[in-house]
Design a protein around this motif. Sequence first.
Motif, PDB file in Angstrom:
ATOM      1  N   ASN A 265      16.640  39.362  29.520  1.00  0.00           N
ATOM      2  CA  ASN A 265      17.001  37.985  30.126  1.00  0.00           C
ATOM      3  C   ASN A 265      16.765  37.281  28.583  1.00  0.00           C
ATOM      4  O   ASN A 265      17.666  35.819  29.017  1.00  0.00           O
ATOM      5  N   MET A 266      16.040  37.168  28.246  1.00  0.00           N
ATOM      6  CA  MET A 266      16.062  36.542  26.767  1.00  0.00           C
ATOM      7  C   MET A 266      17.390  36.557  26.290  1.00  0.00           C
ATOM      8  O   MET A 266      17.809  35.077  25.590  1.00  0.00           O
ATOM      9  N   ALA A 267      18.003  37.280  25.807  1.00  0.00           N
ATOM     10  CA  ALA A 267      19.265  37.144  25.352  1.00  0.00           C
ATOM     11  C   ALA A 267      19.834  36.632  26.088  1.00  0.00           C
ATOM     12  O   ALA A 267      21.201  36.015  25.595  1.00  0.00           O
ATOM     13  N   ALA A 268      20.069  36.947  27.265  1.00  0.00           N
ATOM     14  CA  ALA A 268      21.431  36.474  28.524  1.00  0.00           C
ATOM     15  C   ALA A 268      20.439  35.232  27.673  1.00  0.00           C
ATOM     16  O   ALA A 268      22.469  34.294  28.215  1.00  0.00           O
ATOM     17  N   VAL A 269      19.576  34.582  28.024  1.00  0.00           N
ATOM     18  CA  VAL A 269      19.467  32.856  28.057  1.00  0.00           C
ATOM     19  C   VAL A 269      19.890  32.355  26.252  1.00  0.00           C
ATOM     20  O   VAL A 269      20.430  31.129  26.647  1.00  0.00           O
ATOM     21  N   GLN A 270      19.776  33.474  25.773  1.00  0.00           N
ATOM     22  CA  GLN A 270      20.280  32.410  23.809  1.00  0.00           C
ATOM     23  C   GLN A 270      21.972  32.899  24.103  1.00  0.00           C
ATOM     24  O   GLN A 270      22.399  31.815  23.255  1.00  0.00           O
ATOM     25  N   LEU A 271      22.815  33.823  24.394  1.00  0.00           N
ATOM     26  CA  LEU A 271      24.131  34.134  24.729  1.00  0.00           C
ATOM     27  C   LEU A 271      24.474  32.744  25.312  1.00  0.00           C
ATOM     28  O   LEU A 271      25.466  32.262  25.057  1.00  0.00           O
ATOM     29  N   LEU A 272      24.117  32.214  26.378  1.00  0.00           N
ATOM     30  CA  LEU A 272      24.757  31.221  26.851  1.00  0.00           C
ATOM     31  C   LEU A 272      24.489  30.073  26.322  1.00  0.00           C
ATOM     32  O   LEU A 272      24.585  28.334  26.836  1.00  0.00           O
ATOM     33  N   THR A 273      23.032  29.312  25.531  1.00  0.00           N
ATOM     34  CA  THR A 273      21.728  27.707  25.016  1.00  0.00           C
ATOM     35  C   THR A 273      22.215  28.005  23.705  1.00  0.00           C
ATOM     36  O   THR A 273      22.163  27.218  23.213  1.00  0.00           O
ATOM     37  N   SER A 274      22.585  28.768  23.225  1.00  0.00           N
ATOM     38  CA  SER A 274      22.706  28.684  21.625  1.00  0.00           C
ATOM     39  C   SER A 274      24.538  29.588  21.187  1.00  0.00           C
ATOM     40  O   SER A 274      25.379  29.962  21.731  1.00  0.00           O
ATOM     41  N   LYS A 275      24.320  28.962  20.345  1.00  0.00           N
ATOM     42  CA  LYS A 275      25.633  29.030  19.276  1.00  0.00           C
ATOM     43  C   LYS A 275      25.629  30.294  17.943  1.00  0.00           C
ATOM     44  O   LYS A 275      26.117  30.979  17.386  1.00  0.00           O
ATOM     45  N   ARG A 276      24.667  31.236  18.157  1.00  0.00           N
ATOM     46  CA  ARG A 276      23.555  31.891  17.246  1.00  0.00           C
ATOM     47  C   ARG A 276      25.254  33.257  17.802  1.00  0.00           C
ATOM     48  O   ARG A 276      25.153  33.938  18.895  1.00  0.00           O
ATOM     49  N   ARG A 277      24.938  34.452  16.502  1.00  0.00           N
ATOM     50  CA  ARG A 277      25.734  35.331  16.709  1.00  0.00           C
ATOM     51  C   ARG A 277      25.037  36.784  16.788  1.00  0.00           C
ATOM     52  O   ARG A 277      23.560  35.944  17.295  1.00  0.00           O
ATOM     53  N   ILE A 278      25.409  37.048  18.216  1.00  0.00           N
ATOM     54  CA  ILE A 278      25.051  38.246  18.593  1.00  0.00           C
ATOM     55  C   ILE A 278      24.172  39.274  18.164  1.00  0.00           C
ATOM     56  O   ILE A 278      23.713  39.890  18.072  1.00  0.00           O
ATOM     57  N   GLY A 279      24.781  39.559  16.926  1.00  0.00           N
ATOM     58  CA  GLY A 279      24.274  40.081  15.994  1.00  0.00           C
ATOM     59  C   GLY A 279      22.839  39.910  15.722  1.00  0.00           C
ATOM     60  O   GLY A 279      22.076  40.833  15.568  1.00  0.00           O
ATOM     61  N   ASP A 280      22.421  38.536  15.064  1.00  0.00           N
ATOM     62  CA  ASP A 280      21.604  37.800  15.051  1.00  0.00           C
ATOM     63  C   ASP A 280      20.105  37.906  16.379  1.00  0.00           C
ATOM     64  O   ASP A 280      19.241  37.783  15.994  1.00  0.00           O
ATOM     65  N   ILE A 281      20.710  37.623  17.470  1.00  0.00           N
ATOM     66  CA  ILE A 281      20.063  38.221  18.726  1.00  0.00           C
ATOM     67  C   ILE A 281      19.611  38.736  18.830  1.00  0.00           C
ATOM     68  O   ILE A 281      18.506  39.245  19.142  1.00  0.00           O
ATOM     69  N   ALA A 282      20.497  40.023  18.486  1.00  0.00           N
ATOM     70  CA  ALA A 282      19.746  41.482  18.771  1.00  0.00           C
ATOM     71  C   ALA A 282      18.359  41.571  17.819  1.00  0.00           C
ATOM     72  O   ALA A 282      17.891  42.430  18.058  1.00  0.00           O
ATOM     73  N   MET A 283      19.069  40.931  16.736  1.00  0.00           N
ATOM     74  CA  MET A 283      17.493  41.429  15.426  1.00  0.00           C
ATOM     75  C   MET A 283      16.633  40.928  16.384  1.00  0.00           C
ATOM     76  O   MET A 283      15.539  40.891  15.872  1.00  0.00           O
ATOM     77  N   GLY A 284      16.965  39.455  16.415  1.00  0.00           N
ATOM     78  CA  GLY A 284      16.473  38.000  17.411  1.00  0.00           C
ATOM     79  C   GLY A 284      15.039  39.567  18.127  1.00  0.00           C
ATOM     80  O   GLY A 284      13.818  39.050  18.557  1.00  0.00           O
ATOM     81  N   LEU A 285      15.309  40.535  18.448  1.00  0.00           N
ATOM     82  CA  LEU A 285      14.456  41.353  20.134  1.00  0.00           C
ATOM     83  C   LEU A 285      14.705  42.066  19.747  1.00  0.00           C
ATOM     84  O   LEU A 285      13.748  42.935  20.489  1.00  0.00           O
ATOM     85  N   GLY A 286      14.830  42.416  17.771  1.00  0.00           N
ATOM     86  CA  GLY A 286      14.097  43.363  17.782  1.00  0.00           C
ATOM     87  C   GLY A 286      15.360  44.606  18.278  1.00  0.00           C
ATOM     88  O   GLY A 286      14.863  46.444  17.540  1.00  0.00           O
ATOM     89  N   TYR A 287      16.309  44.967  17.750  1.00  0.00           N
ATOM     90  CA  TYR A 287      17.336  45.457  17.794  1.00  0.00           C
ATOM     91  C   TYR A 287      18.179  45.887  15.887  1.00  0.00           C
ATOM     92  O   TYR A 287      19.151  44.462  15.834  1.00  0.00           O
TER      93      TYR A 287
END
Length: 313
Positions: A265-287
């Motif tokens: 759910n956190m990832a989904a919000v970031q995907l829609l509200t930021s321009k962060r790379r998907i890999g960076d979002i994954a790292m930020g969530l422990g993946y």
Amino acid sequence: MQNKEWYSKETKVITERENYIKLDYGCSGKGELTVYNIFSGIYLYFMDMDTSDILPTETFPEEMISISHCRKGRYECQFSNQTLNCLPEGHFSINGTEYLPLSFSFPLRKYEGLSVVVDMQALSSQVEQMLNVFGINSEQLMNLVNGEKRWYVSPAEKELEDIFETIYQGKREKGTDYFRIKVMEVLHYIGKLQPKSDLDDSYFDKEQVRVTKQVREYLISHAGETISVEKLVMSAGININTFYQVFLKIYGETPYAHLKKYRMNMAAVQLLTSKRRIGDIAMGLGYSNASKFAKAFYSVYGELPREYRKKRK
């Protein structure tokens, strides 16, 4: 406002019509209650909540019975003997005013449900006669909860689930006469039950619930870290098996499934509200592994992260 004593002083009227009244609980977030006066002494309640508040239970008259159904979310009740019980999604409960909780809340914040409430003392002789015509005995209904120091909670079988669903659907387009027919169907079905032999006994100690919620809050506040749930539970001083049982009762899923859903759910919000790379979002969530993150996201949303972002952008 009908039956003002049934509501807290924070409750405000949003809309009042001839056949229903819509109330605001006065809690943080959303707390809407729509009440239809079906017959003298019989009410239909729709609950639409999105709040983390713990709400006190008000005082109700004796000899009332409530039949509740959870369509979405979970309804949690805390009782004076330091125990807790939940009404999960797709389940219904039967309870009387002889055994009311001290407070109630919604562990998943969002909740949608309904209740058919019968005030036995307010039933007119005409309504009693009509109930009898439909094979509904008010005394038999009350006997379902008389003397019971717990709630009956059970999954709704298909027949009853279908009745509840038609009531939800009717909220948008049907009137009171339609609800009267459907409420009669609910009462007729409940009146034929023999629930005392298999009452739900999944009640938990208040301290076990407190520790379980504390562990959950720690997990979601450290969602980007790799944490051993078992070690965290041991350090919290609660038996691991008890923790899993209480967690499942409150949140309806295992801690790992709950944490994964929260992260996605956190990832989904970031995907829609930021321009962060998907890999960076994954790292930020422990993946650390992008493919594992994509697989986890797909298991929750049915789409890969890139597809999810592209469609909604």
